[in-house]
Design a protein around this motif. Structure first.
Motif, short mmCIF file in Angstrom:
data_model
loop_
_atom_site.label_atom_id
_atom_site.label_comp_id
_atom_site.label_asym_id
_atom_site.label_seq_id
_atom_site.Cartn_x
_atom_site.Cartn_y
_atom_site.Cartn_z
N LEU A 186 20.91 -8.10 17.15
CA LEU A 186 20.19 -7.00 17.98
C LEU A 186 21.09 -6.03 18.09
CD1 LEU A 186 18.75 -9.31 20.73
CD2 LEU A 186 17.33 -7.88 19.39
N ALA A 187 22.41 -6.20 17.93
CA ALA A 187 23.65 -4.99 18.21
C ALA A 187 23.44 -4.23 17.05
CB ALA A 187 24.99 -5.56 18.55
N ILE A 188 23.37 -4.84 15.75
CA ILE A 188 23.08 -4.18 14.67
C ILE A 188 21.94 -3.07 14.46
CG2 ILE A 188 22.67 -4.31 12.00
CD1 ILE A 188 24.44 -6.62 12.17
N TRP A 189 20.61 -3.68 14.90
CA TRP A 189 19.32 -2.96 14.96
C TRP A 189 19.62 -1.91 16.14
CZ3 TRP A 189 16.21 -7.77 15.24
CH2 TRP A 189 16.16 -8.21 13.96
N GLY A 190 20.50 -1.97 17.41
CA GLY A 190 20.61 -1.01 18.25
C GLY A 190 19.22 -0.62 18.87
#
Length: 338
Positions: free
Chosen positions: A274-278
């Protein structure tokens, strides 16, 4: 403006401003004229017999309490005070939905089970069917809670907040169109404060966690969502659930971990992804839900040939302030011109 800032502009002491507010003294014509010029408000706004219901900061649950200044919180509350006054004036001509906030016996020990029970009681009291809530903002309005986005000029650090200090409960959302899932969760979170914390001092992390737990259970009741949540990271399933329940992937991942469906390791990996997708997350849900109550009230007045501008003028509410409130409470859809 703070009292000190206004006093400097007008050329008087902050103590004098305090006396004017409390009614212990009256400003001279010259001082009043300078105050009107400085604040950009007409003389009538300060006239006798025109008191506004005050909303103390000590009775408002701000999500962003620690990251916003007292001045910015007071500005947001001032918008709430004017909003309540606009509603009060319109209510002389239009019947708004009566307040229907369930009177629930909140246990002293606020366990997760107790919070879930409170959320279920509210859903039952409002006769909500099983499954996703169609429109969270309209649900609040239908039960007499005034829900509005804050003006665009509000500091972006000011997040959603709620208060019941003015008689009619108020829920305010972060300014701007916003994310649909976030606004739905904010609405449920603030409803949690109104139900669970009527007499609780706002601001603590514990109180915020309780409101979060209420929102999760209100939007995704455990009995209904638990069998649907995957036991491993399954993004296609989570995306389907996001579309069905109109909540964020992050909220679903958190709920799956909270209910024991995802292990700690899976939860960490999911949050890393989720952090990668932002933001914004993948999987568009459409525009954020918008308040409609004040817009419908204005249309009803027009249909019955009642002049809203005259009502507000008689109530000494400046046009720019009333327009700000009415615009916030009106659903605006873009027009296609051919």
């Amino acid at each position: 403006m703070s009292k000190a800032a206004l006093a400097r502009e007008v050329g008087i002491s902050p103590t004098a401003i305090t006396q004017f507010e409390k009614g212990g003294a009256r400003p001279s014509h010259g001082v009043l004229a300078q105050m009107c010029l400085t604040l950009g408000l007409p003389r009538d706004f300060f006239g006798a017999g025109n008191p506004l219901a005050l909303l103390p900061a000590s009775e408002a649950h701000f999500r962003s309490l620690r990251s916003t200044s007292a001045t910015e919180r007071e500005k947001a509350l001032a918008f709430g005070e004017v909003s309540l006054e606009v509603v009060r004036l319109i209510e002389n001509y239009v019947d708004f939905p009566p307040l229907n906030l369930p009177d629930i016996s909140v246990p002293e020990s606020m366990s997760p089970e107790a919070i879930a029970s409170c959320a279920a009681e509210v859903r039952a009291a409002w006769s909500l069917p099983e499954g996703p809530i169609a429109n969270m903002v309209s649900l609040l309005e239908a039960h007499g809670i005034l829900a509005l986005p804050l003006p665009e000029t509000t500091d972006r650090k000011v997040d959603a907040f709620s208060t019941a200090a003015g008689g009619r409960p108020l829920v305010f959302f972060k300014p701007g169109a916003g994310d649909k899932a976030r606004r739905r969760f904010d609405a449920a979170h603030e409803l949690g404060h109104l139900v669970l914390h009527p007499d609780t001092e706002p601001g603590s992390k514990t109180v915020e966690r309780q409101a979060h737990a209420f929102a999760a259970e209100f939007l995704m009741p455990r009995r209904q969502i638990e069998p649907l949540l995957p036991k491993r990271i399954d993004w296609p399933t989570l995306h389907d659930l996001k579309q069905t329940w109109q909540v964020s992937l992050r909220a679903l991942v958190y709920r799956a971990h909270e209910l024991g469906r995802l292990s700690d390791a899976s939860y960490r990996r999911a949050n890393q992804q989720l952090a990668i997708w932002g933001l914004p997350e993948p999987g568009e849900l459409g525009p954020a839900e918008s308040p409609r109550l004040l817009g419908k009230a204005r249309a009803l007045l027009e249909e019955n040939n009642i002049d809203l501008a005259s009502i507000l003028k008689a109530g000494r509410i400046p046009t720019d302030l009333s327009d700000m409130v009415l615009s916030a409470g009106t659903r605006i859809r873009p027009n296609v011109t051919i």
